[in-house]
Enzyme design. Structure first.
Site, PDB file in Angstrom:
ATOM      1  N   PHE A 160       0.830  -1.195   0.000  1.00 64.24           N
ATOM      2  CA  PHE A 160       0.000   0.000   0.000  1.00 64.24           C
ATOM      3  C   PHE A 160       0.869   1.250   0.000  1.00 64.24           C
ATOM      4  CE2 PHE A 160      -2.156  -3.291   2.451  1.00 64.24           C
ATOM      5  CZ  PHE A 160      -3.468  -3.255   1.989  1.00 64.24           C
ATOM      6  N   ASP A 161       0.451   2.244  -0.761  1.00 63.45           N
ATOM      7  CA  ASP A 161       0.938   3.605  -0.551  1.00 63.45           C
ATOM      8  C   ASP A 161       0.327   4.114   0.752  1.00 63.45           C
ATOM      9  OD1 ASP A 161       2.055   6.152  -1.017  1.00 63.45           O
ATOM     10  OD2 ASP A 161       0.276   6.791  -2.111  1.00 63.45           O
ATOM     11  N   GLY A 162       0.881   5.207   1.273  1.00 58.60           N
ATOM     12  CA  GLY A 162       0.374   5.753   2.525  1.00 58.60           C
ATOM     13  C   GLY A 162      -0.674   6.827   2.324  1.00 58.60           C
TER      14      GLY A 162
END
Length: 296
Positions: A160-162
């Site tokens: 996941f990106d943040g």
């Protein structure tokens, strides 16, 4: 007692995300609905090739192999019911035990996510993804031309990106408005204040619960973000505040994400920015989360 979706990880997925229906979709998008239905009927007994999300679905369904029904995958598609026959036929040909599907014949399918209690919606239709996100469901636009997942048969790897994915885009808005120094100053000042939840917090929580299951299939999660020190601290402390442990974290400070994802070999990666998604799609299955200032 009726079947219930309570306490299950529920993935709703469009037919194009699960199977390679790109040729058929070109006919569909031409506006020739009758020609599309005729083509699907002609190919009714021909199993479609695997789509970008099929390996992930197969691994998730492996959590049900011991007879415990932990994961439910439901086809949620704009297809007509007749075309739905081919979808289920293709699922059987690929060894997927799928029992439920909703086929709307061109109508928006997102309104069924609530009754399904969906933890994730994957679709190749950007309008459907936006509608699902607006309704509060984790959703991503799959890149059908993504490189297929690496081979690690006993482990699901999800990255996941943040900002704007796991977390809100509040910090990203500071960066977009005032630049990198202001972003770092903002995040350093608020390092001990948890970020608000982004659209994929609920999916990460569902994965976290599934990680505790006694199953040969394991889950490994990763945070892959353009943040760097000192902005890394707030991201980690936010996850700690949520009582969620990420297995790997990459703070790349603007480096291209694709090579790092290629080394990780994820079954899926979720990011809000098109540039990162194009890089990631060269490394593995990718979905764009169409929310936040980057998608305004």
């Amino acid at each position: 007692m009726p079947f219930t979706l309570d306490n299950k990880l529920v993935v709703a997925i469009s037919s194009r995300a699960l199977f390679d229906f790109e040729e058929e979709n070109r006919v569909f998008e031409s506006g020739e609905a009758a020609a599309y239905m005729a083509l699907q009927l002609e190919r009714l007994e021909t199993a479609a090739a695997a789509g970008v999300a099929l390996p992930l679905v197969k691994k998730l369904l492996a959590f049900n192999a011991d007879g415990e029904h932990r994961v439910e995958v439901v086809i949620l598609s704009r297809n007509d019911p007749v075309s739905g026959l081919r979808v289920f036929h293709s699922a059987g040909a690929h060894g997927l035990k799928l029992e439920r599907g909703v086929f709307t014949q061109g109508r928006e399918p997102y309104r069924y996510l609530g009754p399904l209690k969906a933890n994730l919606f994957l679709s190749a239709n950007t309008d459907d993804v936006r509608a699902a996100l607006d309704a509060g469901f984790p959703a991503a636009h799959v890149y059908p031309d993504s490189v297929r997942a690496a081979e690690h048969p006993d482990e699901i790897r999800i990255a996941f990106d943040g900002d704007a994915v796991l977390f809100s885009d509040e910090a990203e808005r500071v960066f977009q408005a005032d630049g990198l120094p202001a972003f770092h100053a903002h995040e350093a000042a608020l390092s001990r204040e948890p970020l608000a939840a982004g659209p994929f917090k609920a999916f990460l929580e569902a994965l976290h619960r599934l990680q505790s299951a006694e199953s040969p299939m394991k889950i490994r999660t990763a945070l892959v973000t353009a943040r760097s020190a000192p902005a890394h601290e707030r991201a980690i402390r936010t996850l700690m505040d949520w009582h969620i442990q990420i297995d790997e974290a990459m703070f790349l400070g603007g480096l291209e994400k694709g090579p790092f994802l290629a080394a990780l070999g994820p079954d899926f990666f979720f990011d809000d920015q098109a540039g990162h998604c194009r890089s990631a799609a060269l490394a593995g299955p990718t979905g764009q989360v169409l929310v936040g200032i980057a998608n305004g």
